[in-house]
Design a protein around this motif. Sequence first.
Motif, mmCIF file in Angstrom:
data_model
loop_
_atom_site.group_PDB
_atom_site.id
_atom_site.type_symbol
_atom_site.label_atom_id
_atom_site.label_comp_id
_atom_site.label_asym_id
_atom_site.label_seq_id
_atom_site.Cartn_x
_atom_site.Cartn_y
_atom_site.Cartn_z
ATOM 1 N N GLN A 60 0.894 -1.236 -0.051
ATOM 2 C CA GLN A 60 -0.046 -0.052 0.005
ATOM 3 C C GLN A 60 0.929 1.271 -0.014
ATOM 4 O OE1 GLN A 60 -3.914 -0.379 2.629
ATOM 5 N NE2 GLN A 60 -2.210 -1.620 3.696
ATOM 6 N N ALA A 61 1.997 0.988 0.355
ATOM 7 C CA ALA A 61 3.220 2.082 0.402
ATOM 8 C C ALA A 61 2.724 3.332 1.280
ATOM 9 C CB ALA A 61 3.548 2.649 -0.863
ATOM 10 N N ASN A 62 1.754 3.229 2.452
ATOM 11 C CA ASN A 62 1.336 4.270 3.115
ATOM 12 C C ASN A 62 2.444 5.040 3.914
ATOM 13 O OD1 ASN A 62 -1.271 3.739 2.137
ATOM 14 N ND2 ASN A 62 -1.755 2.398 3.978
ATOM 15 N N ALA A 63 3.292 4.293 4.561
ATOM 16 C CA ALA A 63 4.471 4.946 5.261
ATOM 17 C C ALA A 63 5.350 5.838 4.116
ATOM 18 C CB ALA A 63 5.267 4.006 5.921
ATOM 19 N N THR A 64 5.556 5.384 2.949
ATOM 20 C CA THR A 64 6.470 5.984 2.028
ATOM 21 C C THR A 64 5.740 7.365 1.518
ATOM 22 O OG1 THR A 64 7.060 3.780 1.038
ATOM 23 C CG2 THR A 64 7.058 5.953 -0.405
ATOM 24 N N VAL A 65 4.431 7.363 1.437
ATOM 25 C CA VAL A 65 3.638 8.549 1.285
ATOM 26 C C VAL A 65 3.698 9.181 2.284
ATOM 27 C CG1 VAL A 65 1.332 9.575 0.433
ATOM 28 C CG2 VAL A 65 2.423 7.300 -0.628
ATOM 29 N N ALA A 66 3.565 8.860 3.665
ATOM 30 C CA ALA A 66 3.504 9.922 4.607
ATOM 31 C C ALA A 66 4.612 10.544 4.974
ATOM 32 C CB ALA A 66 2.952 8.778 5.910
ATOM 33 N N LEU A 67 5.665 9.834 4.491
ATOM 34 C CA LEU A 67 6.845 10.452 4.675
ATOM 35 C C LEU A 67 7.429 11.347 3.307
ATOM 36 C CD1 LEU A 67 9.124 8.192 6.578
ATOM 37 C CD2 LEU A 67 8.316 10.391 7.311
ATOM 38 N N GLY A 68 6.046 11.841 2.600
ATOM 39 C CA GLY A 68 6.497 12.618 1.520
ATOM 40 C C GLY A 68 7.066 12.307 0.326
ATOM 41 N N ALA A 69 7.142 10.823 0.087
ATOM 42 C CA ALA A 69 7.918 10.279 -0.965
ATOM 43 C C ALA A 69 6.766 9.765 -1.824
ATOM 44 C CB ALA A 69 8.918 9.084 -0.802
ATOM 45 N N SER A 70 6.969 9.628 -3.357
ATOM 46 C CA SER A 70 5.992 9.221 -4.066
ATOM 47 C C SER A 70 5.701 7.407 -3.930
ATOM 48 C CB SER A 70 6.354 9.297 -5.606
ATOM 49 O OG SER A 70 5.637 8.416 -6.476
ATOM 50 N N LYS A 71 4.364 7.070 -4.143
ATOM 51 C CA LYS A 71 4.400 5.426 -3.911
ATOM 52 C C LYS A 71 4.567 4.899 -5.229
ATOM 53 C CE LYS A 71 0.232 3.798 -3.719
ATOM 54 N NZ LYS A 71 -1.321 3.501 -3.083
ATOM 55 N N THR A 72 5.437 5.443 -6.353
ATOM 56 C CA THR A 72 6.030 4.932 -7.560
ATOM 57 C C THR A 72 7.680 4.935 -7.453
ATOM 58 O OG1 THR A 72 5.561 6.902 -8.783
ATOM 59 C CG2 THR A 72 3.782 5.232 -8.741
ATOM 60 N N THR A 73 8.034 5.319 -6.281
ATOM 61 C CA THR A 73 9.545 5.527 -5.938
ATOM 62 C C THR A 73 10.373 4.439 -6.482
ATOM 63 O OG1 THR A 73 9.350 6.970 -4.299
ATOM 64 C CG2 THR A 73 11.298 6.177 -4.352
ATOM 65 N N GLU A 74 11.052 4.511 -7.206
ATOM 66 C CA GLU A 74 12.006 3.553 -7.671
ATOM 67 C C GLU A 74 13.473 3.977 -7.740
ATOM 68 O OE1 GLU A 74 11.439 1.070 -11.255
ATOM 69 O OE2 GLU A 74 9.050 1.300 -11.053
ATOM 70 N N PRO A 75 14.418 2.872 -7.173
ATOM 71 C CA PRO A 75 14.170 1.509 -6.811
ATOM 72 C C PRO A 75 13.394 1.526 -5.485
ATOM 73 C CG PRO A 75 16.448 1.934 -6.481
ATOM 74 C CD PRO A 75 15.682 3.154 -7.115
ATOM 75 N N SER A 76 12.699 0.350 -5.032
ATOM 76 C CA SER A 76 11.994 0.237 -3.871
ATOM 77 C C SER A 76 12.610 -1.112 -3.217
ATOM 78 C CB SER A 76 10.464 0.063 -4.253
ATOM 79 O OG SER A 76 10.476 -1.202 -4.737
ATOM 80 N N VAL A 77 12.006 -1.181 -1.795
ATOM 81 C CA VAL A 77 12.301 -2.504 -1.199
ATOM 82 C C VAL A 77 11.814 -3.844 -2.062
ATOM 83 C CG1 VAL A 77 9.981 -2.679 -0.099
ATOM 84 C CG2 VAL A 77 12.130 -3.169 1.051
ATOM 85 N N TYR A 78 11.092 -3.801 -3.055
ATOM 86 C CA TYR A 78 10.664 -4.829 -3.841
ATOM 87 C C TYR A 78 11.901 -5.254 -4.649
ATOM 88 C CZ TYR A 78 8.792 -7.545 -7.385
ATOM 89 O OH TYR A 78 8.603 -8.803 -8.202
ATOM 90 N N ASP A 79 12.722 -4.142 -5.462
ATOM 91 C CA ASP A 79 13.826 -4.376 -6.050
ATOM 92 C C ASP A 79 15.041 -5.090 -4.867
ATOM 93 O OD1 ASP A 79 12.929 -3.154 -8.722
ATOM 94 O OD2 ASP A 79 12.793 -1.698 -7.086
ATOM 95 N N VAL A 80 15.271 -4.698 -3.868
ATOM 96 C CA VAL A 80 15.860 -4.850 -2.792
ATOM 97 C C VAL A 80 15.821 -6.319 -2.379
ATOM 98 C CG1 VAL A 80 16.842 -4.745 -0.357
ATOM 99 C CG2 VAL A 80 16.395 -2.539 -2.042
ATOM 100 N N ILE A 81 14.400 -6.846 -2.057
ATOM 101 C CA ILE A 81 14.217 -8.111 -1.625
ATOM 102 C C ILE A 81 14.585 -9.219 -2.839
ATOM 103 C CG2 ILE A 81 12.041 -9.615 -1.171
ATOM 104 C CD1 ILE A 81 11.172 -7.328 0.550
ATOM 105 N N ARG A 82 14.136 -8.845 -4.298
ATOM 106 C CA ARG A 82 14.569 -9.696 -5.251
ATOM 107 C C ARG A 82 16.117 -9.573 -5.582
ATOM 108 N NH1 ARG A 82 10.867 -10.539 -9.376
ATOM 109 N NH2 ARG A 82 12.358 -10.519 -10.979
ATOM 110 N N GLY A 83 16.735 -9.072 -5.065
ATOM 111 C CA GLY A 83 18.227 -9.001 -4.961
ATOM 112 C C GLY A 83 18.698 -8.148 -6.318
#
Length: 270
Positions: A60-83
């Motif tokens: 849902q990226a609610n914390a990302t948005v609540a801190l003023g970042a876009s919910k389409t920010t890349e790279p994201s934790v998803y890219d990190v988890i994928r390695g």
Amino acid sequence: MGSVGDWSACVDRYRSSPLGTVYAIANQKGGVGKTTTAVNLAACIAEAGFATLLVDIDAQANATVALGASKTTEPSVYDVIRGDVATADAVIATDIEGLSLLPANPDLAASTVELARESGSDHRLRDVLAPVRDDYEFVLLDCPPSLGPLTINALAAADRVIVPVQTEYFALEGLAGLLETLRLVQLRLNPRLAIAGMLLTMHDTRTRLAHDVAQEVRTHFPDLVFDTVIPRNVRISEAPSFGVPVIHHDPHSSGAAAYFELAKEMVARG
Ligand SMILES: Nc1ncnc2c1ncn2[C@@H]1O[C@H](COP(=O)(O)OP(=O)(O)OP(=O)(O)O)[C@@H](O)[C@H]1O
Ligand SMILES: [Mg+2]
């Protein structure tokens, strides 16, 4: 707002413990105040001078948005988890000094399926956080509303878990299941995991029901509930639409004061 002076005792005590304490903010029940707590607690800790990282592990990226970042920010934790991306390369600065963010975006929804398919993936988050965790004194993980693979990964990576509980009817529903999950994670994945505390949230001091529920939670789980209670406060709910934590939106609000108190209590508990 608490002054820096108020912090000195717990800061000294905390500084004697190791770096990089990881807190998961978890409850499979939706809308209980996980993200609000992760964002505001992280902001208060950073404001007190601790290097802090907030990791958004909810699609849902609610914390990302609540801190003023876009919910389409890349790279994201998803890219990190994928390695695909090194953790440090996905971490971004926020407007709050000392607070960094590892953002989420909706792609993270795919992780639930991908992690479930891979055996031995329960420690993925712990492993990808390892290279950066000692760059911070506190790492907070904002979990999604489920006990799926992302929450399990968070619990496997965490030293402590904070469980927000909304003081409403049905508050206790699901807590037994969550505690059983915590026990299994301790047993099988992460013996270090401890409960930092349950946190009463969105507490409406004017209603009898909220008072009764708070009493019931404290009776059921003696010693496990934070003394600090987060009141229902409109400033807290407005803040995310401005992309700032409540301590910046309205530092004199009851919500800002409560999250400062919670930060102090958390740091003091160690
Ligand atoms: N103390 C509070 N006072 C008023 N509103 C609040 C308070 N805490 C949270 N809210 C509001 O309640 C809603 C749910 O809060 P939040 O998003 O933090 O819950 P969550 O547990 O992260 O939800 P999800 O399970 O969907 O991730 C939000 O609209 C938030 O702004
Ligand atoms: Mg949330």
